[in-house]
Design an enzyme around this catalytic site. Structure first.
Site, PDB file in Angstrom:
ATOM      1  N   LYS A 203       0.856  -1.189   0.000  1.00  0.00           N
ATOM      2  CA  LYS A 203       0.000   0.000   0.000  1.00  0.00           C
ATOM      3  C   LYS A 203       0.891   1.236   0.000  1.00  0.00           C
ATOM      4  O   LYS A 203       1.257   1.776   1.039  1.00  0.00           O
ATOM      5  CB  LYS A 203      -0.913   0.002   1.231  1.00  0.00           C
ATOM      6  CG  LYS A 203      -2.093   0.971   1.109  1.00  0.00           C
ATOM      7  CD  LYS A 203      -3.065   0.525   0.048  1.00  0.00           C
ATOM      8  CE  LYS A 203      -4.272   1.440  -0.028  1.00  0.00           C
ATOM      9  NZ  LYS A 203      -5.187   1.057  -1.119  1.00  0.00           N
ATOM     10  N   SER A 404      -8.827  -0.465  -4.744  1.00  0.00           N
ATOM     11  CA  SER A 404      -8.992  -0.074  -3.359  1.00  0.00           C
ATOM     12  C   SER A 404     -10.482   0.146  -3.064  1.00  0.00           C
ATOM     13  O   SER A 404     -11.267  -0.786  -3.144  1.00  0.00           O
ATOM     14  CB  SER A 404      -8.148   1.162  -3.042  1.00  0.00           C
ATOM     15  OG  SER A 404      -7.822   1.202  -1.671  1.00  0.00           O
TER      16      SER A 404
END
Length: 618
Positions: A203, A404
């Site tokens: 991430k 996401s």
């Protein structure tokens, strides 16, 4: 007879009032009569004039290729340069026009003018190209022309039967990838510390605020992604142009030598590399199409019909069973949406509206989003879950980006269909907590006071971050990630551990996601419509209804006058109904990054859980 001033004034006022009243009634009577004539003409005027045979459809794409118009004002104005509104063309309109042209016996050829096409994600461009292929399959010739082709324009053009470029133009194919700005040293110099709380090894969306370069994990993931995208792009172009494998890479590797041999003419390089079929000016293209078609004296050119005129000939059906379509395009926020923004609450309301409409038997969610608020994403996902529970099928069609939060909102569906070039995954969560205590020290600013508990002032940007508060945030982010992966596991009928293996914030192409079980199959937007209709057992003549926010009064008035939503934006700006703004120049990306950091500290208190991939549209 004596002159009476008050009597004369009263008589004059009565006369003026009567004249004004007569004028007003006459004006509105004439206006009513005009409207009545227009209505009668619409119903009894014989309808749309039929097309003549051997007509060429001219598809001139001006501006960005988008999933939906940006029909509110803020971002449209910010994108202006010198007051000129950015133009956009909806992908669904392009597909409608090309698919109808493929079936229309009077349309014998299609001309793609791509000189002013500025953008569009890879999945959208592939949908555009597939529609061109359907026209060719119907036996019609497609000719593409541009003054110069960038990488995106050329992908569409490569699907045409013939590709031409201006003699002074070029075909510029560069590849994928790029650089981001990193602000660790800059923030240290001004005394700002960005505390990152996240879950997900890959991430990397927030790395620019805490590092001076990408992490090893980010480099690994980006290289894997970009190489797959490049392979997909070159493979498709080489197939379309009947070039040998590796032809594009070889051309780029030898480009300096090729340019020298061609005397510096990039157009000749493209011709020699068989990327184009000829070098033509626009008037030469017109002469070619005139020779092949029918010359019309009134326009001094070949018989033709333009994109918007042809689109107007194919309105949506007004009645009957429907597949509802909701376009989720942009960054996800908690509340109401705007241009380039998916409002969690407002989009959830649209889904509920579609669910409660008896004529809508199924729903397609078209996703083009890099994510955003985890809370806003869940509001949308929950409404889709309720829609399925109500017995209405839900199919997700992934556009250029569905990562996401964009993946989060895709999890409550009967089927997820992605394009091979879709950017998806990025299952991970983070929060940023900037503090400026060092800035306060430099300026001599002191902060102090009385609180009843330590939590009352736990996150004060002018003080170092309280480790107890950081621990609380980490626990909350861990919980959001667990919620994300558990919902994904349930949706994909697998285990949470397996989702975690392909999660950790890592981004995948649609093809890679299919291999890892994150989507059901690869396909197009039309495939999603067909799937939804099939699941709802609709007849072949079902209609498609786009469920969108209602237009404003100003937009409605302008549309009644014949202006499109995009034109309405331009008119409102030029009339001064909104303030004009000058966009950021070379420092635009820096300004955008800093604005994002600022918004995170202001939107949801005490912090926001963010499911965003910062992957954009390549």
């Amino acid at each position: 007879m004596a002159f009476k001033p008050l009597y004369a004034l009263r008589r004059g006022f009565v006369f003026l009032w009567t004249a004004l009243d007569v004028t007003r009634r006459t004006f509105f009577n004439l206006l009513f009569l005009l409207i009545l004539i227009l209505i009668i003409a619409m119903f009894f005027g014989g309808g749309v004039k039929p097309l003549s045979e051997k007509t060429a459809l001219v598809v001139e794409v001006k501006g960005d290729l988008v999933e939906q118009y940006e029909t509110t004002l803020r971002d449209t104005v910010l994108d202006n340069v010198g007051g000129d509104s950015k133009r956009t063309v909806r992908l669904r309109d392009v597909i409608t026009v090309l698919d109808n042209a493929a079936r229309d016996p009077n349309i014998t050829s299609v001309v793609l003018l791509l000189d002013e096409m500025n953008g569009g994600g890879m999945a959208m461009l592939r949908e555009f190209g597939a529609a061109v292929d359907r026209v060719k399959k119907a036996g019609k010739t497609v000719v593409a022309w541009s003054g110069q082709y960038d990488q995106k324009r050329y992908l569409v053009a490569s699907h045409a039967n013939e590709v031409y470029v201006h003699p002074m133009g070029m075909v510029l194919i560069e590849g994928f990838g790029g650089r981001r700005n990193y602000y660790r040293d800059a923030l240290d110099k001004v005394g700002v510390t960005v505390n990152l709380v996240k879950v997900g090894t890959y991430k990397s969306a927030a790395e620019p605020y805490i590092a001076n370069g990408p992490s090893d994990a980010a480099r690994e993931a980006d290289a894997f992604l970009y190489n797959a995208m490049w392979s997909g792009y070159t493979g498709l172009v080489e197939k379309n142009r009947k070039l040998p494998d590796g032809a594009l890479a070889s051309m780029i590797d030898t480009l300096p030598e090729r340019m020298e041999a061609a005397g510096g003419s990039a157009a000749k390089v493209a011709l020699q590399a068989k990327l184009v079929d000829g070098l033509k000016t626009r008037d030469e293209l017109r002469a070619l199409m005139t020779k092949r078609g029918v010359y019309e004296e009134d326009i001094k050119s070949f018989r033709q019909i333009g994109f918007h005129e042809y689109l107007a000939r194919h309105p949506q059906k007004a009645f009957g069973d429907a597949v509802g379509v909701i376009v989720a395009s942009g960054t996800i926020t908690d509340g109401a949406g705007g241009p380039g923004v998916i409002g969690g609450r407002s989009t959830a309301n649209l889904i509920r509206q579609a669910r409660e409409d008896d004529s809508m038997k199924a729903l397609v969610l078209r996703v083009d989003s890099p994510g955003g608020s985890a809370y806003g994403s869940e509001l949308i996902r929950r409404e889709l879950e309720l829609t399925r529970a109500a017995g209405k099928p839900v199919v997700v069609s992934m556009g250029s980006v569905a990562a996401s939060g964009g993946y989060w909102i895709s999890m409550a569906s009967d089927e997820v269909i992605a394009d091979p070039a879709t950017i998806t995954g990025s299952i991970g969560v983070f929060a940023l907590l900037p503090t400026a205590d060092k800035v306060a020290d430099k300026l001599g600013v002191r902060t102090d006071g009385v609180t009843t508990t330590w939590l009352a002032d736990a996150y004060n940007p002018l003080r170092p971050l309280d480790p107890r508060f950081q621990k609380l945030v980490q626990q909350s982010i861990n919980n959001v990630y667990a919620d994300f992966t558990s919902k994904a596991a349930a949706a994909r009928k697998t285990t949470q551990a397996k989702i975690d293996e392909v999660g950790q914030g890592r981004v995948w192409t649609g093809a890679q996601a299919k291999e890892r079980g994150l989507v059901d199959r690869l396909g197009s937007y039309n495939d999603a419509l067909a799937s939804a209709a099939g699941r709802a057992k609709l007849a072949k003549d079902y209609r498609v209804v786009y469920v969108e926010r209602p237009v404003t009064r100003v937009e409605r008035f302008l549309q009644m006058a014949g202006a499109s939503a995009a034109q309405a934006m331009t008119i409102q700006v030029k009339l001064g109904l909104v303030e004009q703004a000058i966009p950021a120049g070379p420092v635009g990306q820096v300004a955008e990054d800093m604005a994002f950091l600022s918004e995170l500290t202001q939107e949801r208190k005490p912090f926001a859980a963010v499911a965003h991939c910062f992957c954009g549209n390549w």
